[in-house]
Design a protein around this motif. Structure first.
Motif, PDB file in Angstrom:
ATOM      1  N   ALA A  63      45.907  41.305  53.408  1.00 54.29           N
ATOM      2  CA  ALA A  63      44.982  42.020  54.287  1.00 54.29           C
ATOM      3  C   ALA A  63      44.503  41.107  55.411  1.00 54.29           C
ATOM      4  O   ALA A  63      44.215  39.923  55.201  1.00 54.29           O
ATOM      5  CB  ALA A  63      43.790  42.522  53.479  1.00 54.29           C
ATOM      6  N   GLY A 112      46.732  45.342  58.438  1.00 49.72           N
ATOM      7  CA  GLY A 112      45.993  46.363  57.709  1.00 49.72           C
ATOM      8  C   GLY A 112      46.706  46.656  56.399  1.00 49.72           C
ATOM      9  O   GLY A 112      47.931  46.759  56.364  1.00 49.72           O
ATOM     10  N   SER A 113      45.954  46.795  55.326  1.00 58.21           N
ATOM     11  CA  SER A 113      46.574  46.962  54.009  1.00 58.21           C
ATOM     12  C   SER A 113      47.464  48.200  53.931  1.00 58.21           C
ATOM     13  O   SER A 113      48.560  48.156  53.364  1.00 58.21           O
ATOM     14  CB  SER A 113      45.484  47.052  52.939  1.00 58.21           C
ATOM     15  N   THR A 114      47.007  49.306  54.492  1.00 57.93           N
ATOM     16  CA  THR A 114      47.798  50.532  54.465  1.00 57.93           C
ATOM     17  C   THR A 114      49.080  50.362  55.263  1.00 57.93           C
ATOM     18  O   THR A 114      50.164  50.793  54.846  1.00 57.93           O
ATOM     19  CB  THR A 114      46.994  51.711  55.025  1.00 57.93           C
ATOM     20  N   SER A 158      45.809  43.265  48.788  1.00 55.47           N
ATOM     21  CA  SER A 158      45.272  44.412  49.522  1.00 55.47           C
ATOM     22  C   SER A 158      43.752  44.423  49.474  1.00 55.47           C
ATOM     23  O   SER A 158      43.137  43.825  48.587  1.00 55.47           O
ATOM     24  CB  SER A 158      45.817  45.705  48.904  1.00 55.47           C
ATOM     25  N   THR A 172      45.973  51.425  48.074  1.00 53.38           N
ATOM     26  CA  THR A 172      47.244  51.097  48.736  1.00 53.38           C
ATOM     27  C   THR A 172      48.333  50.776  47.722  1.00 53.38           C
ATOM     28  O   THR A 172      49.515  50.984  47.989  1.00 53.38           O
ATOM     29  CB  THR A 172      47.077  49.894  49.683  1.00 53.38           C
ATOM     30  N   THR A 220      38.818  49.174  62.902  1.00 53.07           N
ATOM     31  CA  THR A 220      40.257  49.260  62.681  1.00 53.07           C
ATOM     32  C   THR A 220      40.631  50.716  62.475  1.00 53.07           C
ATOM     33  O   THR A 220      39.781  51.558  62.188  1.00 53.07           O
ATOM     34  CB  THR A 220      40.684  48.422  61.468  1.00 53.07           C
ATOM     35  N   THR A 246      45.606  53.085  59.115  1.00 55.47           N
ATOM     36  CA  THR A 246      46.414  51.918  58.747  1.00 55.47           C
ATOM     37  C   THR A 246      45.642  50.852  57.978  1.00 55.47           C
ATOM     38  O   THR A 246      46.255  49.909  57.477  1.00 55.47           O
ATOM     39  CB  THR A 246      47.005  51.250  60.001  1.00 55.47           C
ATOM     40  N   ASP A 247      44.316  51.008  57.879  1.00 58.21           N
ATOM     41  CA  ASP A 247      43.533  49.937  57.273  1.00 58.21           C
ATOM     42  C   ASP A 247      42.337  50.485  56.491  1.00 58.21           C
ATOM     43  O   ASP A 247      41.589  51.320  57.000  1.00 58.21           O
ATOM     44  CB  ASP A 247      43.041  48.984  58.365  1.00 58.21           C
ATOM     45  N   LYS A 296      39.518  49.126  55.886  1.00 58.34           N
ATOM     46  CA  LYS A 296      38.248  48.848  56.557  1.00 58.34           C
ATOM     47  C   LYS A 296      37.933  49.929  57.582  1.00 58.34           C
ATOM     48  O   LYS A 296      36.767  50.312  57.753  1.00 58.34           O
ATOM     49  CB  LYS A 296      38.286  47.475  57.216  1.00 58.34           C
ATOM     50  N   GLU A 343      43.480  44.797  62.772  1.00 54.49           N
ATOM     51  CA  GLU A 343      42.497  44.038  61.994  1.00 54.49           C
ATOM     52  C   GLU A 343      42.532  42.553  62.309  1.00 54.49           C
ATOM     53  O   GLU A 343      41.490  41.899  62.407  1.00 54.49           O
ATOM     54  CB  GLU A 343      42.728  44.255  60.494  1.00 54.49           C
TER      55      GLU A 343
END
Length: 287
Positions: free
Chosen positions: A36, A65-67, A85, A90, A147, A151-152, A154, A187
């Motif tokens: 991440a 971004g984790s996603t 992540s 995710t 973000t 995609t993230d 956060k 991010e």
């Protein structure tokens, strides 16, 4: 001759002894970690270097971004050994045959609160420290950074904070901000944009803000946080190094680095799924 030898030795030291440095047992090798974007400072300045000095394995990292990272893993855009992540969800997108069977298990090891970070040099800094945060960010000319929720994690939490607060205070402008794509940034660039004065404030995790020296405000009325997980991806090319990394991250030195960086540890780490490597079962509970 002695001067020549001294010069050569100094050159080797300045070069950091190159990439062939080994750990205490003479181990060398590579490890690919996808993580991440909120962990950039921790990984690059603490965990990565400490892990190499302790084990001899060199860490090659890729953040985002984790996603988005999960999507790239599924699409084989980025292949790694370890995936860290900021949201347990995710991992679900990588589990099962329909998702490529990339993840069989994951451990939850830390959390970090979502906060509003701001630039003290911003013309809105005084307002941010004297008025409710949700009133100031809607003022004319305010530059907010977040973000992308798509995609993230956060970004999803930030959108939730805005939407929830909009509902409580009947403020449509806050709800509109939650979906305003002009406020979305990658991010891994958000910290730099705030520090460069391109933004007045942005949504961050408390740990990344502390590491970057960013002034923060609590999101009054909200209790949202990142939940960090770690797993070894199936078909990892460097399985032994991956197991060593997870053990290090969850061990005394890793925990100390996390605590010193403002993360709240999950004690003991919890496990979802099955198939945890035997060597990691003492580091992960519920295996």
């Amino acid at each position: 001759m002695r001067r020549l030898l001294a010069f050569v030795c100094a050159a080797v030291v300045l070069a950091g002894c190159g990439s062939s440095a080994s750990g205490p047992d003479g181990v060398t090798g590579q490890l690919d970690v996808l993580y991440a974007g909120s962990l950039v400072n921790l990984m690059q300045n603490q965990i990565g270097p400490d892990f190499k000095s302790s084990t001899g394995y060199s860490v090659t990292g890729f953040s985002g971004g984790s996603t988005a990272l999960a999507t790239q893993i599924k699409g084989k855009v980025h292949q790694g050994d370890v995936f860290i992540s900021a949201s347990p969800r995710t991992n679900a997108s990588l589990q099962g045959a329909a998702n490529g069977d990339w993840v069989s298990w994951y451990g939850t090891f830390a959390t970090s609160e979502l906060v509003l970070g701001y630039n003290p040099k911003s013309r809105f800094a005084h307002d941010l420290t004297s008025k409710p945060w949700y009133q100031v960010i809607t003022e004319s000319g305010f530059r907010l950074g977040s973000t992308d929720p798509a995609t993230d994690p956060k970004g999803k939490l930030a959108a939730q904070a805005l939407t929830d607060t909009a509902g409580r205070h009947h403020d449509r402008s806050l709800a509109e901000l939650a979906g305003d794509q002009s406020t979305f940034y990658p991010e891994e660039t958000l910290v730099g944009r705030l520090q460069a004065g391109q933004l007045d404030a942005g949504f961050f995790y408390a740990s990344e803000a502390a590491a970057a020296g960013i002034a923060t405000l609590p999101l009054t009325g909200e209790d949202l946080k990142a939940t960090y997980t770690v797993t070894i991806l199936n078909r990892a090319a460097h399985q032994k190094a991956a197991e060593a990394f997870v053990a290090f991250l969850l061990g005394p030195r890793g925990r100390a680095a996390l605590t010193n960086s403002g993360f709240a540890l999950v004690r003991p780490p919890t496990v979802a799924g099955s198939g945890v490597p035997t060597g990691l079962r003492t580091a992960l509970s519920g295996a």
